[in-house]
Design an enzyme around this catalytic site. Structure first.
Site, PDB file in Angstrom:
ATOM      1  N   ILE A  72      26.254  17.374  54.942  1.00 52.87           N
ATOM      2  CA  ILE A  72      27.681  17.450  55.263  1.00 52.87           C
ATOM      3  C   ILE A  72      28.153  16.196  55.984  1.00 52.87           C
ATOM      4  O   ILE A  72      29.270  16.153  56.491  1.00 52.87           O
ATOM      5  CB  ILE A  72      28.014  18.730  56.044  1.00 52.87           C
ATOM      6  CG1 ILE A  72      27.346  18.759  57.419  1.00 52.87           C
ATOM      7  CG2 ILE A  72      27.596  19.949  55.251  1.00 52.87           C
ATOM      8  CD1 ILE A  72      27.757  19.986  58.253  1.00 52.87           C
ATOM      9  N   GLY A  73      27.285  15.200  56.003  1.00 51.44           N
ATOM     10  CA  GLY A  73      27.636  13.946  56.671  1.00 51.44           C
ATOM     11  C   GLY A  73      26.723  13.674  57.847  1.00 51.44           C
ATOM     12  O   GLY A  73      26.853  12.670  58.549  1.00 51.44           O
ATOM     13  N   LYS A  75      18.816   6.812  65.005  1.00 50.07           N
ATOM     14  CA  LYS A  75      20.192   6.351  64.790  1.00 50.07           C
ATOM     15  C   LYS A  75      21.123   7.495  64.390  1.00 50.07           C
ATOM     16  O   LYS A  75      22.182   7.688  64.997  1.00 50.07           O
ATOM     17  CB  LYS A  75      20.189   5.280  63.698  1.00 50.07           C
ATOM     18  CG  LYS A  75      21.521   4.593  63.493  1.00 50.07           C
ATOM     19  CD  LYS A  75      21.350   3.438  62.497  1.00 50.07           C
ATOM     20  CE  LYS A  75      22.594   2.568  62.442  1.00 50.07           C
ATOM     21  NZ  LYS A  75      22.359   1.383  61.598  1.00 50.07           N
ATOM     22  N   GLY A 110      22.523  19.355  65.155  1.00 41.86           N
ATOM     23  CA  GLY A 110      23.889  19.354  64.627  1.00 41.86           C
ATOM     24  C   GLY A 110      24.945  19.837  65.611  1.00 41.86           C
ATOM     25  O   GLY A 110      26.100  19.463  65.513  1.00 41.86           O
ATOM     26  N   GLU A 111      24.571  20.697  66.534  1.00 36.15           N
ATOM     27  CA  GLU A 111      25.604  21.354  67.334  1.00 36.15           C
ATOM     28  C   GLU A 111      25.457  21.130  68.836  1.00 36.15           C
ATOM     29  O   GLU A 111      26.444  21.197  69.560  1.00 36.15           O
ATOM     30  CB  GLU A 111      25.611  22.871  67.019  1.00 36.15           C
ATOM     31  CG  GLU A 111      25.197  23.080  65.605  1.00 36.15           C
ATOM     32  CD  GLU A 111      25.702  24.316  64.881  1.00 36.15           C
ATOM     33  OE1 GLU A 111      24.882  24.895  64.197  1.00 36.15           O
ATOM     34  OE2 GLU A 111      26.881  24.693  64.977  1.00 36.15           O
TER      35      GLU A 111
HETATM   36 MO1  MOS Z   1      27.834  24.694  61.654  1.00 40.22          MO
HETATM   37  S1  MOS Z   1      29.432  25.553  62.691  1.00 40.22           S
HETATM   38  O1  MOS Z   1      26.808  26.067  61.505  1.00 40.22           O
HETATM   39  O2  MOS Z   1      28.430  24.188  60.137  1.00 40.22           O
END
Ligand code: MOS
Length: 740
Positions: free
Chosen positions: A469-470, A634, A705-706
């Site tokens: 997703i990027g 990076k 990611g979060e």
């Molecule tokens: Mo993330 S909010 O699980 O794409």
């Protein structure tokens, strides 16, 4: 163990998909073309609740270039059962069905699709639709519904069980803090607009290029909605211009594009406008009350966390909003409550660190307020209550190096130089404030399939149906494969974002990096065993008698770990067996972890505030993160920086404003919906502390990611208090709130 240390994993490798993206070679969902492509433009409801009485399409149909107008009256067949519309991440309820019937569930709901030979004609004709409604009274005023909210059902995300006796502990606590905190609804604004291009192939099968975080989730969903055979549909999303959770569930444009392709028997494309994207889902607004009780020395005695969040009338969306509070700090007494206000709005959806971004904001502001009440340093308070165990389960952690985050973060930030009193630090007209907060997220992993095709020419193709997703998934996949197969990075190619590839969950929850990295490692084991077997078929095989665990793949060879001079080139092994390639596909499953597993961070923020005007600048943010092994220094840093930028937006800018009279979003554009721009972002520093983890998975990877957003808004809010002595508990902290 490896005789030659891996060289790719952990390195600061630039994105391997970067050149394709900057040259335009990477195609996004709205960029695929086909002869006779029909262009769809969505018409949405202007009322929030009621029924469509009539849609007059006659004027629209007369516009040159218009092919058709689809509504609930004339659309192709769709499934009649809720189950058909349920996707992998759907909450409980009856999922929304685009163009299904005349019922209006929210303002901004799609009610018609104008199809034309070019997008301009479709867009113009869409303005000519005449829609009559039977309007019904709606309710979208969240704050007004606080008392009417109903208990969140006990689903997978229900609050954890209470422990101890919170009431009594709060009563007895010599120091107490109680306050309400508010996080508004916020809207994902990925750069790429949601779009789908649906193209028929010669034998009547459909390829759908969709913007989605889960091609297989979209595939299953479309097969259900349209009764398609799985083999007659392929969903592709090889590149994605940001998702942040808004693309975990299939969005309505994918249904509309397939409806159009079926109705016209032509390829069709639907692209949403920025305004339409505001109706796809949002971070639910949250009112929360936190009560903390402590001894005079800072020992926490009680935590109570009571939340109300918003959802739609047709689905109950919520996550573990309150559960983070009792997890993080050692505390014998904890209780939680979560209620839902059902409103005439679209269902909220996951947005980066769903539940933690909101819930931990309140907890970490409350901890700061408690530290003030205790006259204690905020880090000292957190260390006093540091927990080596998951406070819900009592389980020890597979790894937890939050302590190093506090220590290294404080050191690098210069925390020791902080004057504890509010308003004690200034530079001319500007008050300076320093604040900190803790962040926490999950370290999850999910079953995942990986295929590796290793060619005699020394090239490997690695494929999996995950999305990128990027975040850098292409790149970390290539890095892990390069090390596991003993090949240079440039000899690895990655395929993803295609529903026909080996099975993957949606890319979300910060679980893909850990899942796919270990999936590649496990699949590479099978390849290594194959190569060894072939190498042992050579005359005078140097590796005769070796088992798969005695060798590794390195430098294009299969090599004895004990004696690296014993080796056979992979190419020789394959060619001798007259094989051009070997191929393995493996589904890696992860046993339920015996140990608790989370990622953590310590976030430090500096604000400078114009004393007369209340203007806030976030001049420094330092995030020290403990997330196991870092696969790419990076892209990992970029992930955390992105989360910090979003945290600045959460603290100071973002708020989806709903007009209760019309039940409609008032700022559904990125001029009026404020996000940080370059001028708002100053110095961001990221530290990854060492966190070896031999338990969580083979590679010790936790995912990133979060965690980058969690705690950032609290650190900034705490810094604003420290600068000004004014505590603003409702986000965003705008200058009017600071000056009132
Ligand atoms: Mo993330 S909010 O699980 O794409």
């Amino acid at each position: 163990m490896s005789l030659s240390a891996p060289t790719c994993i952990g390195a600061s490798v630039s994105r391997i998909d970067g050149p394709a993206k900057v040259t335009g070679a990477a195609k996004y969902a709205a960029e695929y073309v086909a002869p006779d492509l029909a262009h769809g433009y969505v018409v949405t409801s202007r009322i929030a609740k009621g029924r469509i009485r009539r849609i007059d399409v006659s004027r629209a149909r007369r516009v040159a270039g218009v092919i058709d107008v689809l509504t609930h009256d004339n659309r192709p067949q769709m499934a009649a059962q809720d189950d058909a519309y349920r996707d992998d991440v759907a909450p409980e309820g009856a999922p929304f069905r685009p163009l299904y019937n005349n019922r209006i569930l929210f303002s901004g709901q799609p009610i018609a699709l104008v199809l034309a030979e070019d997008p301009e004609a479709a867009r113009f004709a869409a303005t000519l639709l005449g829609v009559d409604y039977d309007e019904e009274p709606h309710v979208t005023d969240f704050l007004g519904q606080r008392d009417a909210a109903v208990a969140a059902p006990k689903g997978a995300f229900g609050p954890p069980p209470a422990r101890g006796s919170v009431e009594a502990a709060l009563e007895a606590a010599p120091v107490r803090h109680d306050a309400d905190y508010y996080v508004p609804a916020e809207t994902h604004n990925p750069m790429e607009l949601y779009a789908t291009t649906a193209i028929w192939d010669a034998d009547g099968r459909l390829t759908v290029y969709d913007k989605t975080q889960g091609v297989q989730n979209a595939h299953t969903y479309l097969c259900g909605v349209f009764g398609l055979k799985p083999e007659d549909l392929r969903v592709m999303s090889p590149y994605m211009g940001g998702g942040f959770g808004s693309g975990l569930r299939p969005q309505y444009q994918v249904v509309l594009a397939v409806l159009a392709a079926k109705a016209l028997r032509r390829p069709a494309r639907v692209v949403l406008t920025r305004a339409q994207m505001f109706e796809l889902g949002y971070r639910p607004a949250m009112i929360q009350r936190i009560s903390l009780g402590a001894d005079a020395d800072g020992t926490l005695r009680a935590i109570a966390h009571d939340a109300v969040t918003m959802t739609s009338r047709y689905e109950d969306f919520y996550r573990q909003e309150t559960g983070w509070s009792g997890l993080l700090y050692a505390c014998a007494n904890a209780s939680y409550a979560h209620r839902l206000a059902r409103l005439d709005l679209p269902t909220p959806c996951d947005m980066r660190a769903p539940s933690a971004a909101s819930g931990v904001y309140a907890l970490e502001c409350a901890m700061d307020e408690l530290a003030v009440a205790l006259n204690m340093d905020p880090i000292a308070l957190r260390l006093k209550n540091y927990s080596e165990r998951d406070q819900h389960s009592g389980d020890p952690y597979s790894s937890k190096n939050l302590r190093a985050c506090y220590e290294q973060g404080a050191e690098a930030f210069g925390w020791a130089g902080r004057a504890p009193e509010p308003r004690a630090m200034r530079d001319g007209e500007e008050l300076i404030g320093w604040g900190m907060a803790t962040g926490v997220w999950e370290a999850l992993q999910m079953s995942i399939g990986v295929r590796i095709v290793l060619s005699a020419n020394g090239h490997a193709e690695v494929s999996c149906a995950t999305s990128d997703i990027g975040t850098g998934t292409y790149t970390i996949m290539a890095q892990v494969a390069a090390d596991m197969l003993g090949l240079p990075l440039q000899d690895i190619s990655i395929r993803l974002g295609d529903s026909t590839l080996p099975r993957s969950p949606v890319e979300g929850g910060s679980w893909i990096a850990a899942s796919v990295a270990n999936g590649i490692a496990a699949t590479a084991d099978a390849i290594r065993a194959d190569v060894l077997r072939l190498a042992q078929g050579l005359p005078h095989a140097p590796l005769a008698g070796a088992g798969p665990d005695d060798v590794e793949l390195a430098e294009g060879c299969v090599v004895s770990r004990a004696d690296p001079s014993r080796r056979t080139p992979i190419a020789d092994a394959l060619r001798h067996a007259r094989l051009e390639r070997i191929e393995r596909e493996h589904l890696t499953e992860f046993a339920a972890p015996k140990l608790a597993h989370n990622t953590h961070s310590a976030v430090f923020a500096e604000v400078r505030i114009d004393e007369d005007l209340g203007l806030i600048r976030v001049t420094r943010v330092l995030s020290a993160v403990a997330a196991g092994r870092i696969l790419n220094a990076k892209t990992a840093r970029s992930q955390i920086m992105g989360g910090v930028v979003w945290g600045v937006g959460m603290a100071l800018h973002e708020e989806t404003l709903i007009d209760p009279a019309f039940g409609r979003i008032m700022n559904a554009n990125i001029a009026d919906y404020h996000v940080p721009v370059n001028a708002d972002i100053h110095n961001i520093e990221v530290i990854f502390v060492d966190e070896p983890d031999a338990e969580i998975n083979r590679l010790g990877v936790k995912g990133l990611g979060e965690i980058g957003i969690v705690g950032v808004a609290a650190a900034i809010a705490n810094a604003v208090y420290h600068a000004t002595g004014t505590r603003v508990r409702d986000l965003p902290i705008t200058l009017d709130k600071l000056r009132r």
